[in-house]
Motif scaffolding. Structure first.
Motif, PDB file in Angstrom:
ATOM      1  N   LEU A 121      55.754  44.669  -0.500  1.00  0.00           N
ATOM      2  CA  LEU A 121      54.819  44.599   0.614  1.00  0.00           C
ATOM      3  C   LEU A 121      53.629  45.507   0.357  1.00  0.00           C
ATOM      4  N   ILE A 122      53.908  46.775   0.056  1.00  0.00           N
ATOM      5  CA  ILE A 122      52.836  47.748  -0.155  1.00  0.00           C
ATOM      6  C   ILE A 122      53.377  48.917  -0.965  1.00  0.00           C
ATOM      7  N   VAL A 168      63.008  50.355   0.902  1.00  0.00           N
ATOM      8  CA  VAL A 168      61.995  51.329   0.494  1.00  0.00           C
ATOM      9  C   VAL A 168      62.475  52.003  -0.771  1.00  0.00           C
ATOM     10  N   ARG A 169      61.575  52.148  -1.734  1.00  0.00           N
ATOM     11  CA  ARG A 169      61.884  52.896  -2.958  1.00  0.00           C
ATOM     12  C   ARG A 169      60.920  54.080  -3.018  1.00  0.00           C
ATOM     13  N   HIS A 212      27.425  57.021  -2.762  1.00  0.00           N
ATOM     14  CA  HIS A 212      28.533  57.953  -2.528  1.00  0.00           C
ATOM     15  C   HIS A 212      29.795  57.175  -2.215  1.00  0.00           C
ATOM     16  N   GLN A 213      30.875  57.900  -2.149  1.00  0.00           N
ATOM     17  CA  GLN A 213      32.174  57.256  -1.939  1.00  0.00           C
ATOM     18  C   GLN A 213      32.251  56.712  -0.521  1.00  0.00           C
ATOM     19  N   PRO A 214      32.875  55.550  -0.344  1.00  0.00           N
ATOM     20  CA  PRO A 214      32.968  54.962   0.993  1.00  0.00           C
ATOM     21  C   PRO A 214      33.886  55.766   1.902  1.00  0.00           C
ATOM     22  N   ALA A 215      33.550  55.791   3.193  1.00  0.00           N
ATOM     23  CA  ALA A 215      34.319  56.568   4.157  1.00  0.00           C
ATOM     24  C   ALA A 215      35.446  55.761   4.792  1.00  0.00           C
ATOM     25  N   GLY A 216      35.483  54.460   4.576  1.00  0.00           N
ATOM     26  CA  GLY A 216      36.438  53.612   5.273  1.00  0.00           C
ATOM     27  C   GLY A 216      37.711  53.343   4.510  1.00  0.00           C
ATOM     28  N   SER A 217      38.309  54.351   3.893  1.00  0.00           N
ATOM     29  CA  SER A 217      39.562  54.112   3.181  1.00  0.00           C
ATOM     30  C   SER A 217      40.707  54.021   4.187  1.00  0.00           C
ATOM     31  N   PRO A 218      41.626  53.078   4.005  1.00  0.00           N
ATOM     32  CA  PRO A 218      42.709  52.904   4.973  1.00  0.00           C
ATOM     33  C   PRO A 218      43.716  54.052   4.944  1.00  0.00           C
ATOM     34  N   GLU A 219      44.433  54.208   6.046  1.00  0.00           N
ATOM     35  CA  GLU A 219      45.490  55.203   6.168  1.00  0.00           C
ATOM     36  C   GLU A 219      46.782  54.504   6.549  1.00  0.00           C
ATOM     37  N   ALA A 220      47.885  55.014   6.058  1.00  0.00           N
ATOM     38  CA  ALA A 220      49.199  54.519   6.458  1.00  0.00           C
ATOM     39  C   ALA A 220      49.818  55.557   7.380  1.00  0.00           C
TER      40      ALA A 220
END
Length: 177
Positions: free
Chosen positions: A151-152, A134-135, A92-100
């Protein structure tokens, strides 16, 4: 001259206090960093189904019949395919996706990732003042370093989220066009 310096210092403090009061009621914006997990999960499950069918198909092949050593190899390969296919089918899909998290009170960007116990852990923390620019595009926000390097890049879910982000970053970070 000292009286005018005191006056501008008081005026600066009162406008800063008013701005801080307005920011205290603001909610931080949170964006999830997600890869295209639906496609990946479907691809992995299709691979799992193919491996399970392959384990069955080894026994349906004509002419591989009576040799006992070959049957032993076929048993091992078919069991390995069956187990690997079952593992891939139940993945299954991983639960630890990062958040900004865009925090208007602290005026900073934080990247949070959940650990094994489910508690958020800060991976990256940058103040708005340290960002070069920022764009904001229709589907993403790109944050740049002071030297102009990326950067991100974060996906934006809606036009309302983009508008809130533009309002929050407008006074603190240079918005590129």
């Amino acid at each position: 001259m000292a009286a005018t310096d005191q006056f501008t210092a008081r005026a600066g403090r009162s406008s800063a206090a008013g701005a801080l009061g307005g920011l205290a009621g603001a909610m931080p914006l949170r964006l999830r960093l997600q890869a295209n997990w639906r496609v990946r999960v479907v691809m992995v499950r299709l691979l799992g189904a193919a491996m399970i069918l392959g384990s069955i198909g080894l026994w349906l092949v004509q002419g591989a019949g009576a040799d006992p050593e070959m049957n032993l190899i076929r048993i091992g390969v078919s069991v390995a395919f069956l187990l690997a296919g079952l593992v891939l089918m139940t993945a299954h899909q991983p639960a630890g996706s990062p958040e900004a998290c865009f925090d208007p009170v602290r005026r900073e960007l934080r990247l949070l990732k959940r650990d094994a116990q489910g508690r958020p852990r800060t991976v990256l923390r940058r103040s708005y003042g340290s960002l070069g620019g920022v764009r904001l595009t229709a589907s993403s926000v790109q944050m740049y370093e002071g030297d102009g390097s990326l950067l991100i890049e974060l996906p934006i879910g809606s036009a309302a989220m983009r508008s809130q982000l533009r309002d929050q970053l407008s006074g603190a970070v240079r918005i590129l066009t």
